[in-house]
Design a protein around this motif. Structure first.
Motif, PDB file in Angstrom:
ATOM      1  N   ASP A 183       5.124 -22.333 -33.233  1.00 17.19           N
ATOM      2  CA  ASP A 183       4.908 -20.981 -32.318  1.00 17.19           C
ATOM      3  C   ASP A 183       4.037 -21.552 -31.130  1.00 17.19           C
ATOM      4  N   ALA A 184       4.029 -20.609 -29.823  1.00 19.61           N
ATOM      5  CA  ALA A 184       3.457 -21.121 -28.769  1.00 19.61           C
ATOM      6  C   ALA A 184       1.741 -21.038 -28.778  1.00 19.61           C
ATOM      7  N   ASP A 185       1.539 -20.284 -29.796  1.00 23.87           N
ATOM      8  CA  ASP A 185       0.001 -20.109 -30.053  1.00 23.87           C
ATOM      9  C   ASP A 185      -0.434 -21.007 -30.984  1.00 23.87           C
ATOM     10  N   THR A 186       0.295 -21.996 -31.658  1.00 21.67           N
ATOM     11  CA  THR A 186      -0.150 -22.919 -32.650  1.00 21.67           C
ATOM     12  C   THR A 186      -0.529 -24.227 -31.973  1.00 21.67           C
ATOM     13  N   VAL A 187      -1.607 -24.879 -32.100  1.00 22.63           N
ATOM     14  CA  VAL A 187      -2.417 -26.275 -31.663  1.00 22.63           C
ATOM     15  C   VAL A 187      -1.816 -27.084 -32.467  1.00 22.63           C
ATOM     16  N   SER A 207       5.399 -30.033 -31.409  1.00 18.86           N
ATOM     17  CA  SER A 207       5.458 -28.827 -30.646  1.00 18.86           C
ATOM     18  C   SER A 207       6.645 -27.811 -30.351  1.00 18.86           C
TER      19      SER A 207
END
Length: 300
Positions: free
Chosen positions: A132-136, A128
């Motif tokens: 990227d921040a929008d990657t789950v 994590s």
């Protein structure tokens, strides 16, 4: 799910659970598809039949937004034994999936397989920090959190139940030794008059109770380990003999009863059981050591 057949064995075992066809039959540009067994049964399709996939992204036309359709040919059917995958998962080649969804050379996700599956949550947390921040980032413990939490609760409850069963068996040892002490009062009194100390009398009955517990534990461990190692043979044989099914896939998610022998659990249960057996022998042995020879031989 778009996959690369050559690399799929590195992250999943679909190739080992193919009922018909092979994963290698998924070739780019041929638009082949591999279905789960329950999904193929629900769609009433078999090998070489055609199925139509509808992409959620539509085609914008002057008249309306039309869904994007593509026919795929069934080149394989797999059955992994887990209802969620067998009933809802379809595999296509990565290039065909990219063409269907118009993603060019991009992908929507990457799957990883690590050597120790129990380290997956830690690896997910570490990954994590690099994406990227929008990657789950998700791991198998999150995908089926309720299921695995229920399994853990069942395991803890079963351990308590096993201890209660052992405690009941220990009470049986107590009653057996109490009856033995009651039956051997004259013999105990004679041993005391011959010079046997209370400690030696107590040791005799402790050894007797420990021997009973040891024999029972040996038989129980041997039977339990044998059953655990052959559960994949015993359960299907019982199901065929009585015409029943212990695990329905649509209820329990899995159709087979998996078994992995954990020697740490075997050692823990055996040790606790033997300790309970020794504790159960203390009271009858103490009663035997406190026996008064004069009282025991009064009516002999």
């Amino acid at each position: 799910r778009g996959i690369l057949p050559d690399a799929e064995d590195k992250v999943a075992d679909f190739a080992q659970h193919m009922r018909f066809g092979r994963l290698d039959d998924l070739r780019p540009g041929e638009f082949g598809i591999v279905l789960g067994a329950d999904l193929a049964r629900a769609l009433r399709v078999s090998m070489n039949d055609k199925v139509t996939l509808i992409a959620p992204q539509g085609l914008v036309t002057p008249a309306a937004i039309l869904p994007r359709l593509k026919q795929f040919r069934v080149v394989g059917i797999f059955e992994v034994g887990m209802y969620e995958y067998d009933s809802s998962l379809a595999l296509v080649h990565l290039n065909d999936a990219q063409a269907l969804y118009r993603m060019e050379d991009r992908v929507s996700g990457v799957r990883l397989k690590i050597d120790d599956l129990f380290k997956a949550p830690r690896v997910a947390r570490e990954l994590s920090a690099y994406v990227d921040a929008d990657t789950v980032v998700s791991d198998w413990t999150r995908s089926h959190a309720n299921f695995f939490r229920a399994v853990q609760i069942e395991k803890n409850v079963m351990f308590i139940i096993l201890l209660l069963i052992v405690a009941v068996a220990a009470f049986n040892i107590v009653s057996t030794l109490v009856m033995a002490v009651q039956d051997k009062q004259a013999d105990i009194a004679i041993l005391r008059t011959l010079g046997a100390s209370p400690g030696s009398i107590m040791g005799i009955f402790v050894i007797q109770g420990a021997l009973i517990g040891f024999i029972g534990l040996a038989l129980g461990v041997l039977g339990g380990v044998s059953l655990a190692l052959n559960i994949d043979v015993v359960v299907p044989a019982i199901e065929r003999a009585f015409g029943i099914q212990f695990l329905a896939k649509d209820v329990y998610y899995i159709s087979d009863l998996p078994s992995e022998l954990q020697w740490t659990d075997v050692i823990t249960i055996t040790t606790v059981s033997f300790v309970l057996t020794l504790v159960a022998t203390l009271y009858p042995s103490w009663r035997a050591s406190r026996l008064n020879p004069a009282e025991a031989l009064r009516y002999e």
